[in-house]
Motif scaffolding. Structure first.
Motif: not given
Length: 222
Positions: A84-91, A175-183
């Motif tokens: 997943w896309f990650q948000g800002r740190p939540q330390n 893209a790599e983790r989900n097997g999707l084209p970068v574009a």
């Protein structure tokens, strides 16, 4: 004495009438009018700026959420789920498991002050983690590419947005983790990039929850 009692009764009666009228106006009529106007003109905002996936409300576009793997034995903080896309740190923020699909996080400031001797090492460690997590076999992230919002949390820890630069930094990894084209993933980021409010307030931003919901839909199609 009778006149005094009568006057007191009149005053009490007038006070009760005033109380009832004010309660009706300020406690019933005014809220109904404001609610009606809000629902008529700004229904999305009035209902909490909800974001839906598969027909269900999964969160609000106003509140950041965590995308972590389940906490393993011995871990103090969970590792990020890098598909997943990650948000800002939540330390240091706790978690709320009411929503088991997209866990909400608790609010609180976690950044160090500018004169804290731990600040520089903390930011350096965070930057190194961003470089490591987002580098792939075909794409190498440079430390100079890491934006400030990738290594610092917001004042509340609940910032729902990240910069387009930080979102773009994550494209190859997602893209790599989900097997999707970068574009295709990059196009998704572009489609969810918002400009400055009214053209001059704030900065361009990407809503992480909205982006991840769209990512989930894209993965399901492929």
């Amino acid at each position: 004495m009778n006149n005094s009692v009568t006057n007191t009764a009149r005053l009490v009666g007038a006070g009760l009438r005033a109380l009832l009228v004010l309660t009706l106006v300020t406690g019933v009529l005014y809220p109904l009018v404001v609610t009606g106007i809000a629902q008529g003109l700004f229904p999305d905002k009035a209902n909490g700026s909800e974001i839906k996936a598969d027909g269900k409300v999964v969160g609000s576009s106003l509140i950041g959420q965590a995308y972590h793997l389940p906490l393993k034995k011995g871990q103090e903080t969970p590792a990020p789920d890098l598909k997943w896309f990650q948000g800002r740190p939540q330390n240091g923020l706790g978690t709320n498991s009411v929503n088991t699909r997209y866990q909400l996080i608790l609010s609180g400031a976690t950044n160090r002050s500018g004169d804290n001797e731990q600040l520089i090492p903390w930011v350096k460690d965070a930057r190194a983690a961003v470089v490591k997590d987002n580098s792939t076999g075909t794409y190498r992230v440079k430390p100079s590419q890491v934006p400030a919002d990738a290594v610092t949390s917001s004042g509340s820890g609940l910032d729902p947005n990240i910069s387009p630069q930080y979102a773009g930094l994550q494209v190859h990894r997602v893209a790599e983790r989900n097997g999707l084209p970068v574009a295709e993933v990059r196009k998704l980021v572009d489609e969810h990039t918002e400009g400055r409010t009214l053209g001059f307030m704030g900065e361009p931003r990407v809503n992480v929850l909205g982006l991840n919901v769209a990512l989930e839909e894209l993965v399901a199609k492929n």
